[in-house]
Design a protein around this motif. Structure first.
Motif, PDB file in Angstrom:
ATOM      1  N   GLY A 167       0.784  -1.226   0.000  1.00  0.00           N
ATOM      2  CA  GLY A 167       0.000   0.000   0.000  1.00  0.00           C
ATOM      3  C   GLY A 167       0.818   1.278   0.000  1.00  0.00           C
ATOM      4  O   GLY A 167       0.288   2.352   0.275  1.00  0.00           O
ATOM      5  N   CYS A 168       2.103   1.194  -0.323  1.00  0.00           N
ATOM      6  CA  CYS A 168       2.946   2.391  -0.321  1.00  0.00           C
ATOM      7  C   CYS A 168       2.863   3.089  -1.678  1.00  0.00           C
ATOM      8  O   CYS A 168       3.451   2.640  -2.659  1.00  0.00           O
ATOM      9  CB  CYS A 168       4.397   2.044   0.002  1.00  0.00           C
ATOM     10  N   VAL A 169       2.150   4.193  -1.734  1.00  0.00           N
ATOM     11  CA  VAL A 169       1.961   4.944  -2.972  1.00  0.00           C
ATOM     12  C   VAL A 169       3.291   5.496  -3.483  1.00  0.00           C
ATOM     13  O   VAL A 169       3.553   5.486  -4.688  1.00  0.00           O
ATOM     14  CB  VAL A 169       0.920   6.073  -2.768  1.00  0.00           C
ATOM     15  N   TYR A 170       4.144   5.966  -2.578  1.00  0.00           N
ATOM     16  CA  TYR A 170       5.442   6.511  -2.988  1.00  0.00           C
ATOM     17  C   TYR A 170       6.237   5.453  -3.753  1.00  0.00           C
ATOM     18  O   TYR A 170       6.733   5.700  -4.847  1.00  0.00           O
ATOM     19  CB  TYR A 170       6.222   6.996  -1.771  1.00  0.00           C
ATOM     20  N   CYS A 171       6.341   4.268  -3.189  1.00  0.00           N
ATOM     21  CA  CYS A 171       7.130   3.211  -3.827  1.00  0.00           C
ATOM     22  C   CYS A 171       6.443   2.643  -5.063  1.00  0.00           C
ATOM     23  O   CYS A 171       7.120   2.292  -6.035  1.00  0.00           O
ATOM     24  CB  CYS A 171       7.459   2.104  -2.829  1.00  0.00           C
ATOM     25  N   GLN A 172       5.123   2.548  -5.072  1.00  0.00           N
ATOM     26  CA  GLN A 172       4.414   2.116  -6.286  1.00  0.00           C
ATOM     27  C   GLN A 172       4.730   3.070  -7.429  1.00  0.00           C
ATOM     28  O   GLN A 172       5.000   2.647  -8.561  1.00  0.00           O
ATOM     29  CB  GLN A 172       2.902   2.129  -6.069  1.00  0.00           C
ATOM     30  N   HIS A 216      -6.159   3.160 -12.515  1.00  0.00           N
ATOM     31  CA  HIS A 216      -6.232   2.032 -11.577  1.00  0.00           C
ATOM     32  C   HIS A 216      -6.391   2.506 -10.137  1.00  0.00           C
ATOM     33  O   HIS A 216      -6.137   1.748  -9.208  1.00  0.00           O
ATOM     34  CB  HIS A 216      -4.980   1.161 -11.713  1.00  0.00           C
ATOM     35  N   GLY A 217      -6.768   3.747  -9.973  1.00  0.00           N
ATOM     36  CA  GLY A 217      -7.033   4.270  -8.638  1.00  0.00           C
ATOM     37  C   GLY A 217      -5.862   4.977  -7.984  1.00  0.00           C
ATOM     38  O   GLY A 217      -5.947   5.366  -6.828  1.00  0.00           O
ATOM     39  N   TRP A 218      -4.770   5.156  -8.717  1.00  0.00           N
ATOM     40  CA  TRP A 218      -3.614   5.838  -8.141  1.00  0.00           C
ATOM     41  C   TRP A 218      -3.970   7.259  -7.763  1.00  0.00           C
ATOM     42  O   TRP A 218      -4.622   7.980  -8.510  1.00  0.00           O
ATOM     43  CB  TRP A 218      -2.426   5.858  -9.099  1.00  0.00           C
ATOM     44  N   ASP A 219      -3.547   7.651  -6.583  1.00  0.00           N
ATOM     45  CA  ASP A 219      -3.686   9.023  -6.097  1.00  0.00           C
ATOM     46  C   ASP A 219      -2.510   9.274  -5.183  1.00  0.00           C
ATOM     47  O   ASP A 219      -2.187   8.423  -4.341  1.00  0.00           O
ATOM     48  CB  ASP A 219      -5.008   9.162  -5.330  1.00  0.00           C
ATOM     49  N   ALA A 220      -1.867  10.407  -5.310  1.00  0.00           N
ATOM     50  CA  ALA A 220      -0.677  10.692  -4.509  1.00  0.00           C
ATOM     51  C   ALA A 220      -0.975  10.725  -3.017  1.00  0.00           C
ATOM     52  O   ALA A 220      -0.104  10.431  -2.198  1.00  0.00           O
ATOM     53  CB  ALA A 220      -0.056  12.016  -4.951  1.00  0.00           C
ATOM     54  N   GLY A 221      -2.202  11.075  -2.651  1.00  0.00           N
ATOM     55  CA  GLY A 221      -2.578  11.090  -1.238  1.00  0.00           C
ATOM     56  C   GLY A 221      -1.596  11.870  -0.387  1.00  0.00           C
ATOM     57  O   GLY A 221      -1.215  12.977  -0.740  1.00  0.00           O
ATOM     58  N   LYS A 222      -1.169  11.275   0.715  1.00  0.00           N
ATOM     59  CA  LYS A 222      -0.269  11.959   1.650  1.00  0.00           C
ATOM     60  C   LYS A 222       1.108  12.210   1.074  1.00  0.00           C
ATOM     61  O   LYS A 222       1.912  12.912   1.668  1.00  0.00           O
ATOM     62  CB  LYS A 222      -0.158  11.183   2.958  1.00  0.00           C
TER      63      LYS A 222
END
Length: 171
Positions: free
Chosen positions: A51-56, A162-168
């Motif tokens: 679930g790590c957006v940064y690493c994805q 695919h639902g990617w969002d930078a979020g935090k």
């Protein structure tokens, strides 16, 4: 990467840590018996499962820069059913996805499937990639590391569907 990642800037606050991590990163991500394409896709899959957006964002961007086709990167979300992936790739991605979960969800059957396609050395290389990103996933999600412009733009263009969002991790 062509830029200094914000994760390393945070880590540089403790110089011994960043030096040790850089050495580990080179050992894990450098030349090995495991094909580079599988290492890059496994890094993405492990980061996605954690679930790590940064690493994805970073691993998808790096995979694209390494020449993995846009079609294959698009199909990563459906690797189990996409014709673009071999059984060997599926087995590696399945282990990456399962190993990155807490608790670890890798089964004996998953490992048996890997052994049909990969040597013991290649399996060690695969688990090393997954484990390296386990550290990075925890590090960047805890610090809410801000995404850099280039990988963020890549993700907005190629991962948002695919639902990617930078979020935090937004700048």
């Amino acid at each position: 990467m062509g830029f200094l990642p914000n994760s390393m800037l945070i880590m540089a606050r403790k110089p011994g840590l960043v030096e040790a991590f850089a050495g580990l990163g080179l050992a894990v991500q450098g030349p090995s018996a495991l094909p580079d394409e599988i290492k890059r896709m496994a890094a993405f899959m492990a980061s996605r499962a954690a679930g790590c957006v940064y690493c994805q964002t970073h691993t998808h961007h790096q995979a694209a820069n390494a020449g993995i086709s846009a079609d294959k990167l698009e199909a990563l979300w459906d690797y189990e059913t996409s014709d673009l992936f071999s059984e060997a790739e599926r087995s590696a991605l399945r282990v990456a996805q399962s190993a990155a979960q807490v608790p670890n969800a890798v089964t004996g059957a998953d490992m048996s499937a890997l052994k049909q396609h990969f040597s013991d050395e290649q399996i060690v290389d695969l688990v090393a990639v997954i484990s390296l990103f386990g550290f990075l996933n925890r590090w960047n999600d805890t610090f809410a590391t801000a995404l850099e412009e280039e990988p963020s733009a890549h993700a907005a263009a190629h991962m948002a569907a695919h639902g990617w969002d930078a979020g935090k991790h937004a700048r």
